[in-house]
Structure formats: structure tokens, C-alpha cells
Scaffold this motif. Sequence first.
Motif, PDB file in Angstrom:
ATOM      1  N   PRO A 187      -5.765  11.562  -8.234  1.00 18.12           N
ATOM      2  CA  PRO A 187      -5.844  10.768  -7.529  1.00 18.12           C
ATOM      3  C   PRO A 187      -5.507   9.163  -8.191  1.00 18.12           C
ATOM      4  N   ASP A 188      -5.492   9.512  -9.677  1.00 14.99           N
ATOM      5  CA  ASP A 188      -4.986   8.414 -11.000  1.00 14.99           C
ATOM      6  C   ASP A 188      -3.890   8.213 -10.816  1.00 14.99           C
ATOM      7  N   THR A 189      -2.741   9.150 -10.276  1.00  9.18           N
ATOM      8  CA  THR A 189      -1.678   8.817 -10.092  1.00  9.18           C
ATOM      9  C   THR A 189      -1.078   7.264  -8.919  1.00  9.18           C
ATOM     10  N   VAL A 190      -0.354   6.602  -9.291  1.00  8.64           N
ATOM     11  CA  VAL A 190      -0.842   5.311  -8.487  1.00  8.64           C
ATOM     12  C   VAL A 190       1.204   4.964  -7.977  1.00  8.64           C
ATOM     13  N   VAL A 191       1.091   4.405  -6.672  1.00  8.78           N
ATOM     14  CA  VAL A 191       2.026   3.207  -6.931  1.00  8.78           C
ATOM     15  C   VAL A 191       1.952   1.818  -6.851  1.00  8.78           C
ATOM     16  N   LEU A 192       3.098   1.522  -7.698  1.00  6.40           N
ATOM     17  CA  LEU A 192       2.871  -0.102  -8.407  1.00  6.40           C
ATOM     18  C   LEU A 192       3.588  -0.680  -7.526  1.00  6.40           C
ATOM     19  N   VAL A 193       2.857  -1.493  -6.189  1.00  4.14           N
ATOM     20  CA  VAL A 193       3.257  -2.622  -5.185  1.00  4.14           C
ATOM     21  C   VAL A 193       3.137  -4.122  -6.125  1.00  4.14           C
ATOM     22  N   VAL A 194       4.772  -4.618  -5.852  1.00  6.21           N
ATOM     23  CA  VAL A 194       5.261  -5.948  -6.956  1.00  6.21           C
ATOM     24  C   VAL A 194       5.051  -6.264  -5.550  1.00  6.21           C
ATOM     25  N   ASP A 195       4.918  -7.102  -5.423  1.00  3.07           N
ATOM     26  CA  ASP A 195       5.078  -8.717  -4.080  1.00  3.07           C
ATOM     27  C   ASP A 195       4.258 -10.106  -4.593  1.00  3.07           C
ATOM     28  N   ASP A 196       4.729 -11.172  -4.876  1.00  2.00           N
ATOM     29  CA  ASP A 196       4.050 -12.724  -4.202  1.00  2.00           C
ATOM     30  C   ASP A 196       4.051 -12.896  -3.022  1.00  2.00           C
ATOM     31  N   ASN A 197       4.462 -11.983  -1.585  1.00  2.24           N
ATOM     32  CA  ASN A 197       4.143 -12.165  -0.516  1.00  2.24           C
ATOM     33  C   ASN A 197       2.849 -10.616  -0.294  1.00  2.24           C
ATOM     34  N   ALA A 198       1.440 -11.477   0.311  1.00  2.00           N
ATOM     35  CA  ALA A 198      -0.061 -10.529  -0.072  1.00  2.00           C
ATOM     36  C   ALA A 198       0.495  -9.889   1.415  1.00  2.00           C
ATOM     37  N   MET A 199       0.402 -10.474   2.136  1.00  2.00           N
ATOM     38  CA  MET A 199       1.306  -9.740   3.828  1.00  2.00           C
ATOM     39  C   MET A 199       1.795  -8.673   3.753  1.00  2.00           C
ATOM     40  N   ASN A 200       3.086  -8.549   2.599  1.00  2.00           N
ATOM     41  CA  ASN A 200       4.324  -7.707   2.556  1.00  2.00           C
ATOM     42  C   ASN A 200       3.041  -6.555   1.239  1.00  2.00           C
ATOM     43  N   ARG A 201       2.600  -7.021   0.632  1.00  3.90           N
ATOM     44  CA  ARG A 201       1.574  -6.144  -0.094  1.00  3.90           C
ATOM     45  C   ARG A 201       0.173  -5.123   0.127  1.00  3.90           C
ATOM     46  N   SER A 202      -0.087  -5.649   1.795  1.00  3.60           N
ATOM     47  CA  SER A 202      -0.690  -5.204   2.349  1.00  3.60           C
ATOM     48  C   SER A 202      -0.583  -4.116   3.284  1.00  3.60           C
ATOM     49  N   ILE A 203       1.072  -4.641   4.271  1.00  2.00           N
ATOM     50  CA  ILE A 203       1.610  -3.829   4.819  1.00  2.00           C
ATOM     51  C   ILE A 203       2.341  -2.450   3.990  1.00  2.00           C
ATOM     52  N   LEU A 204       2.272  -2.356   3.015  1.00  2.00           N
ATOM     53  CA  LEU A 204       2.806  -1.667   2.129  1.00  2.00           C
ATOM     54  C   LEU A 204       1.517  -0.622   1.658  1.00  2.00           C
ATOM     55  N   LYS A 205       0.182  -1.343   1.477  1.00  2.00           N
ATOM     56  CA  LYS A 205      -0.340  -0.905   0.560  1.00  2.00           C
ATOM     57  C   LYS A 205      -0.961   0.146   1.989  1.00  2.00           C
ATOM     58  N   ARG A 206      -1.175  -0.112   3.303  1.00  2.00           N
ATOM     59  CA  ARG A 206      -1.468   0.606   4.062  1.00  2.00           C
ATOM     60  C   ARG A 206      -0.947   1.180   4.549  1.00  2.00           C
ATOM     61  N   MET A 207       0.075   1.862   4.304  1.00  2.00           N
ATOM     62  CA  MET A 207       1.416   2.854   4.885  1.00  2.00           C
ATOM     63  C   MET A 207       0.951   3.944   3.308  1.00  2.00           C
ATOM     64  N   LEU A 208       0.814   2.984   2.424  1.00  2.00           N
ATOM     65  CA  LEU A 208       1.034   4.105   1.155  1.00  2.00           C
ATOM     66  C   LEU A 208      -0.482   4.500   1.387  1.00  2.00           C
TER      67      LEU A 208
END
Length: 170
Positions: free
Chosen positions: A28-49
Amino acid sequence: GGTLSSPPSSTIKMNSKKQPLAPFDLPPDTVVLVVDDNAMNRSILKRMLTQFKLAHVEAANGQEAVDIMLSSRNYTSNAAAPEVALVLMDLSMPVMDGYQATSTIRRYPVFANLPIVALTAATIEEGKQHALEVGVTEYRTKPIKRDMLHSLCQQYLPNPSSGNDTREIV
């Protein structure tokens, strides 16, 4: 007696629509770092992850990404800090763009093999070339689909159940 089974062609269509993608089995402490200035893009990627059962942290620009990397367990050896296993990096951002952030992260030898996948709306060949020169591992154009993200994760994340775990060898 009429048959209730549907023709095979419709079954194929149904199945190919939304095949369940295997979740990942990472600490659980191994993470994917999502870097994007667009909050919607981050949200979509986080939901898939999240669907893939992958923990994630997010940054809104390249400077935040560099700060996160320099406070990660990868760099500090702090057991309480997350271990970043994969970076999904937008290239076009304010403060510090993805090119500069990648270049900065790559200056630290400990991040030499860290997979950094550039995600960008731009399809310009020079942009791709520049991204590869500063050290991105792979370059993908948006929109990023669920299946593509899953295969990127499969390609770059450690997979404890794949038999690559050396601790099993006696």
C-alpha cells in the motif's frame, strides 16, 4: 423450443466492451505519482488507478513532483514515506513543466531507472524527441484510455506475483 442463447457475435461485442482488468498486488505504500496541472485529468487518472487497486499521490506542477520525489522513500530511505514506482507526467504545466521536472528528477542517480511516462495532448515530433532527451521512459498522447493505462502499469510496476520476487529463491 426456441433457443435462449444469443448469436456469438453479440457475445463477443459484450465481452470486448469492458473486460475486468486485473488489479495490481503492490504494497500500500508503493504509489503512482500523477503529475498534471488539470485537476480533471488528475481525477480521471486517479479513478482508473483506484480501479486497479493502485495507491497514488498527485502533483499539480513539475515543482510539486520534484518535491514529492525528494521526500519519497526512493530518495530519503524514510520507511514512513511512500515509494514512488511510476510517474505519469504531463509535459505542459505552469511553474515547472514536465520536461524540466523530468530533467531535474533524472539528475539524482537514485531515480535513473524510475519509469516516467510522459502524457501529453501535443503530438509534435520535436516535443516527443525533447521529452525522450530529458529522460522520459515513454511518451503517450492523451486521452489516456483505461486499457492503455493498465498495460503501462503492467509494463512498469513491479509485480510480486509474477515470480520476479527474488526472496522466494532459497
